[in-house]
Structure formats: C-alpha cells, structure tokens
Design a protein around this motif. Sequence first.
Motif, short mmCIF file in Angstrom:
data_model
loop_
_atom_site.label_atom_id
_atom_site.label_comp_id
_atom_site.label_asym_id
_atom_site.label_seq_id
_atom_site.Cartn_x
_atom_site.Cartn_y
_atom_site.Cartn_z
N ASN A 81 1.14 -1.34 0.16
CA ASN A 81 0.04 -0.36 0.20
C ASN A 81 0.95 1.21 0.15
N ALA A 84 -0.81 4.17 1.86
CA ALA A 84 -0.29 3.92 3.83
C ALA A 84 1.67 4.07 3.87
N THR A 86 2.94 1.05 2.89
CA THR A 86 3.08 -0.23 4.50
C THR A 86 3.51 -1.20 3.39
#
Length: 183
Positions: A81, A84, A86
């Motif tokens: 992601n 985000a 991540t």
Amino acid sequence: MVKFYQHSYSWNTVSYAFLTRYPNPFATHVLSVDTLDHRIDTGTGDLLITRLLRKTNSVPRWARGIMRGNDAYILEEVRVNPDAGTLVSKTRNITHTRLMKVEERQFLLADKDNSSHTLCRNETSIVSNIGYGLNSKIENFSLSRFTDNLAKSRKGMLYVLDLAQRKGLFRQRLKLEEQLSPS
C-alpha cells in the motif's frame, strides 16, 4: 519468534529492495523466484503479488530418512500500500509440510517520524506435528537454522539496499548532467 529492526533508508527504497532482493550473494540457497500473479486490488488500490520461491538447504543427518530431497517450495504473498507506506509479506512452505510448517510475516512500515527510515517487524512460526518424539527436535533445529538464515537475509537486504541506492544516485546524477549539458 518476533524480531524488530529498522533500516536507515526510505520506505520506497526498502520496499523496492525487498521485492528485488533475489538474487544476491547472501541468498545462494534461493534457486529461483517466479511471479505467479500480480494485480491491483480495485477496492483498496493495493498491489498484490504472489510468488513461488525454490530454496535449498542441507538436510541434517537425522532428518534424511524423513525428507526426500533438500529443495523446498515457498509461497510468498505480498500486499503493498504505497499511500499508507506499508508492505506486508506472508510466506509459507508448501513442501515438507508433513515434517514442519513454517510461516513468516514481514511488515515494512514507513516511519512517520523520519521519512528516511523504515520500521520492520518479522514474525515466524515453526510447528512440527510429525510425532515420534521428534517435534521439539525438529522445531529447535529449524528455529536455529532460521535464525542463522535471518542474519544472512539482513545482510542480503543491506546489499540490495546499497545497490538500489547507488543506482538511484547514478540515475539522479545522469538526469542532472543531462539538464546541465548544453543542447
């Protein structure tokens, strides 16, 4: 087993290095990496990658009667992601599962307080249900070997991170030289 550590590189660099970490001189036991699937999750926008790794390792003498061959196939599922910051990787062996099941999760998280750092967490589970009084022997041996391989894995990541950074700096230098050179 849970391990925490940090890389002094941006999340973009670490996630790129993670996805391109093989081959490297510290992972000679990884024989091949094949991408089975990659796609964008239309609901979340996450990048999903499924890969098959073929690894080899020497088999201890006491396990030679149980294991056929020393190659193992590992299924890796990665979710990235970028918004985000991540990357979550889940790996599990799909061969030798009668002997033991190894599951590993790696989390690479952008450090919200320092954009030039990436926080990392590694969780590993090794379980043997073979019986015959061998479960703890197999689990302890595997945990010891896994810990040794984890140290090599970190060295391999640092090697790939350094390589990625040098390539990035080289590309930036080329762009700068192109901008500065007279047409």
